[in-house]
Design a protein around this motif. Structure first.
Motif, short mmCIF file in Angstrom:
data_model
loop_
_atom_site.label_atom_id
_atom_site.label_comp_id
_atom_site.label_asym_id
_atom_site.label_seq_id
_atom_site.Cartn_x
_atom_site.Cartn_y
_atom_site.Cartn_z
N VAL A 34 0.84 -1.21 0.00
CA VAL A 34 0.00 0.00 0.00
C VAL A 34 0.87 1.25 0.00
O VAL A 34 0.62 2.21 -0.75
N LEU A 35 1.91 1.27 0.83
CA LEU A 35 2.80 2.43 0.86
C LEU A 35 3.56 2.60 -0.46
O LEU A 35 3.76 3.73 -0.92
N LEU A 36 3.95 1.50 -1.06
CA LEU A 36 4.65 1.57 -2.35
C LEU A 36 3.74 2.13 -3.44
O LEU A 36 4.14 3.02 -4.19
N VAL A 37 2.51 1.66 -3.49
CA VAL A 37 1.55 2.15 -4.49
C VAL A 37 1.24 3.63 -4.26
O VAL A 37 1.17 4.42 -5.21
N ALA A 38 1.08 4.01 -3.00
CA ALA A 38 0.81 5.42 -2.69
C ALA A 38 1.99 6.30 -3.11
O ALA A 38 1.80 7.39 -3.66
N GLY A 39 3.20 5.83 -2.87
CA GLY A 39 4.38 6.59 -3.27
C GLY A 39 4.49 6.72 -4.77
O GLY A 39 4.82 7.80 -5.29
N LEU A 40 4.20 5.64 -5.50
CA LEU A 40 4.23 5.71 -6.96
C LEU A 40 3.17 6.67 -7.49
O LEU A 40 3.42 7.43 -8.43
N PHE A 41 1.98 6.63 -6.90
CA PHE A 41 0.91 7.53 -7.33
C PHE A 41 1.29 8.99 -7.08
O PHE A 41 1.11 9.84 -7.95
N THR A 43 4.31 10.25 -6.79
CA THR A 43 5.41 10.61 -7.68
C THR A 43 4.89 10.90 -9.09
O THR A 43 5.29 11.89 -9.71
N HIS A 44 3.98 10.06 -9.57
CA HIS A 44 3.40 10.27 -10.90
C HIS A 44 2.63 11.59 -10.95
O HIS A 44 2.76 12.35 -11.91
N PHE A 46 3.05 14.25 -9.08
CA PHE A 46 3.97 15.37 -8.97
C PHE A 46 4.67 15.62 -10.30
O PHE A 46 4.79 16.77 -10.74
N ARG A 47 5.12 14.55 -10.95
CA ARG A 47 5.81 14.71 -12.22
C ARG A 47 4.89 15.24 -13.31
O ARG A 47 5.29 16.06 -14.14
N ARG A 48 3.63 14.78 -13.31
CA ARG A 48 2.67 15.27 -14.29
C ARG A 48 2.39 16.75 -14.07
O ARG A 48 2.34 17.54 -15.03
N ARG A 49 2.21 17.17 -12.83
CA ARG A 49 1.95 18.57 -12.52
C ARG A 49 3.15 19.44 -12.90
O ARG A 49 3.01 20.53 -13.45
N ARG A 50 4.37 18.92 -12.64
CA ARG A 50 5.57 19.67 -12.96
C ARG A 50 5.76 19.79 -14.46
O ARG A 50 6.19 20.83 -14.96
#
Length: 55
Positions: A34-41, A43-44, A46-50
Motif C-alpha cells: 500500500v505504501l509503495l503504491v501510494a508513493g508511486l501515485f 510521484t506520478h 507530482f511529475r505530471r503537474r511539474r
C-alpha cells in the motif's frame, strides 16, 4: 532499549522485532505494498503537474 512486556525481545533489534509487534507477516506485506503504491501515485502526480507547469 525498550523490551516488550512478556516477550523477552527488545524492540528494534531486527531479529524478532517483527514478531514482538504481534502482527502477522501478511499485514506487513500488505502495508508495504500500500505504501509503495501510494508513493508511486504521488510521484506520478507530482511529475505530471511539474511537466504541465514547465510547458
Amino acid at each position: 532499549m525498550y523490551r516488550v512486556p512478556g516477550s523477552g525481545v527488545a524492540v528494534g533489534t531486527g531479529v524478532g522485532s517483527l514478531a514482538a509487534t504481534g502482527a502477522g507477516v501478511a499485514w506487513w506485506v500488505v502495508a508495504g505494498v500500500v505504501l509503495l503504491v501510494a508513493g508511486l501515485f504521488l510521484t506520478h502526480a507530482f511529475r505530471r503537474r511539474r511537466a504541465t507547469a514547465d510547458e
